[in-house]
Design an enzyme around this catalytic site. Structure first.
Site, PDB file in Angstrom:
ATOM      1  N   PHE A 142       0.825  -1.208   0.000  1.00 25.75           N
ATOM      2  CA  PHE A 142       0.000   0.000   0.000  1.00 25.75           C
ATOM      3  C   PHE A 142       0.860   1.259   0.000  1.00 25.75           C
ATOM      4  CE2 PHE A 142      -2.796   3.223   1.899  1.00 25.75           C
ATOM      5  CZ  PHE A 142      -3.894   3.092   1.065  1.00 25.75           C
ATOM      6  N   GLU A 143       2.023   1.203   0.621  1.00 28.66           N
ATOM      7  CA  GLU A 143       2.908   2.363   0.726  1.00 28.66           C
ATOM      8  C   GLU A 143       3.774   2.593  -0.514  1.00 28.66           C
ATOM      9  OE1 GLU A 143       1.287   1.238   4.408  1.00 28.66           O
ATOM     10  OE2 GLU A 143       2.664  -0.018   3.239  1.00 28.66           O
ATOM     11  N   VAL A 202       0.880  -8.944  -3.005  1.00 26.51           N
ATOM     12  CA  VAL A 202      -0.323  -9.064  -2.185  1.00 26.51           C
ATOM     13  C   VAL A 202      -0.893 -10.457  -2.427  1.00 26.51           C
ATOM     14  CG1 VAL A 202      -2.545  -8.052  -1.580  1.00 26.51           C
ATOM     15  CG2 VAL A 202      -0.754  -6.607  -2.553  1.00 26.51           C
ATOM     16  N   HIS A 229      -9.426  -7.352   2.522  1.00 24.39           N
ATOM     17  CA  HIS A 229      -8.231  -6.515   2.616  1.00 24.39           C
ATOM     18  C   HIS A 229      -7.436  -6.557   1.298  1.00 24.39           C
ATOM     19  CE1 HIS A 229      -4.930  -4.465   4.644  1.00 24.39           C
ATOM     20  NE2 HIS A 229      -4.101  -5.397   4.194  1.00 24.39           N
ATOM     21  N   PHE A 278       4.766  -1.098 -12.864  1.00 24.38           N
ATOM     22  CA  PHE A 278       3.948  -1.833 -11.907  1.00 24.38           C
ATOM     23  C   PHE A 278       4.486  -3.251 -11.773  1.00 24.38           C
ATOM     24  CE2 PHE A 278       0.138  -4.139 -10.527  1.00 24.38           C
ATOM     25  CZ  PHE A 278      -0.354  -3.293  -9.553  1.00 24.38           C
ATOM     26  N   ARG A 285       6.256 -16.524  -9.752  1.00 26.89           N
ATOM     27  CA  ARG A 285       6.387 -15.271 -10.495  1.00 26.89           C
ATOM     28  C   ARG A 285       7.524 -14.379 -10.001  1.00 26.89           C
ATOM     29  NH1 ARG A 285       1.634 -17.436 -10.666  1.00 26.89           N
ATOM     30  NH2 ARG A 285       0.196 -17.100 -12.410  1.00 26.89           N
TER      31      ARG A 285
END
Length: 177
Positions: free
Chosen positions: A65-66, A89, A96, A121, A135
């Site tokens: 998130f940061e 994630v 969440h 990204f 991955r």
């Protein structure tokens, strides 16, 4: 293209030279086994493209998130040509996952448009740890490789577009071959 049909470390077109480019890499500490492997892939790809070690700047943030704010710090306080955001994630039992994935995707998209700077990204959004491991250097290659190649290609594109624009003042950049 679905990752299961494509190795993330194999590119459809050649990666341009990054010899005169500078990159910031912001890495999430959460799921560090995965994110540090993504970092290794990104750095390896940058170095293979000729980017000097001195032009690769790495900072860590607590979680995925940061990443948006970490990327903004690179845009605001450094002179890097692009930022590579690396995180992971893994789906859990609550929503969440959805909030974090949406937040980082929106944040990084908004940031690159606001700062007119490529932000790659390199965030894995997976169902389980095995998918992440596949991955980040496993059976499906390394998303860090792909994110670095994307950043290089986008910097080259931006430089070409700026050079071809009759109404744009040349950016204060190093020359790119």
């Amino acid at each position: 293209m679905a990752t299961r049909n494509h190795n993330l470390s194999q590119f459809d077109s050649p990666v341009p030279s990054a010899q005169e480019m500078s990159f910031g890499i912001v890495v999430a500490e959460w799921n560090c086994e995965v994110t540090e492997a993504l970092l290794e892939g990104a750095v390896r790809t940058l170095r293979q493209a000729g980017c000097p070690e001195a032009n690769i700047h790495v900072k860590h943030v607590p979680g995925t998130f940061e990443l948006s704010l970490g990327a903004q710090f690179f845009a605001e306080y450094t002179d890097v040509d692009a930022v590579i955001a690396l995180g992971c994630v893994i789906q859990g039992d609550t929503r969440h996952f959805d909030f974090i994935c949406d937040g980082v995707t929106q944040g990084l998209t908004q940031l690159q448009l606001q700062w007119n700077m490529p932000i790659a990204f390199g965030v894995l959004t997976v169902n389980d740890k095995q998918q992440a491991l596949d991955r980040c250097g496993g059976a499906l290659g390394n998303k860090g490789d792909e994110a670095a190649a994307t950043a290089i290609k986008m910097v080259k594109l931006q430089i070409e577009m700026e050079a071809d624009s009759p109404n744009h003042e040349p950016a204060d950049r190093r020359s790119i071959n």
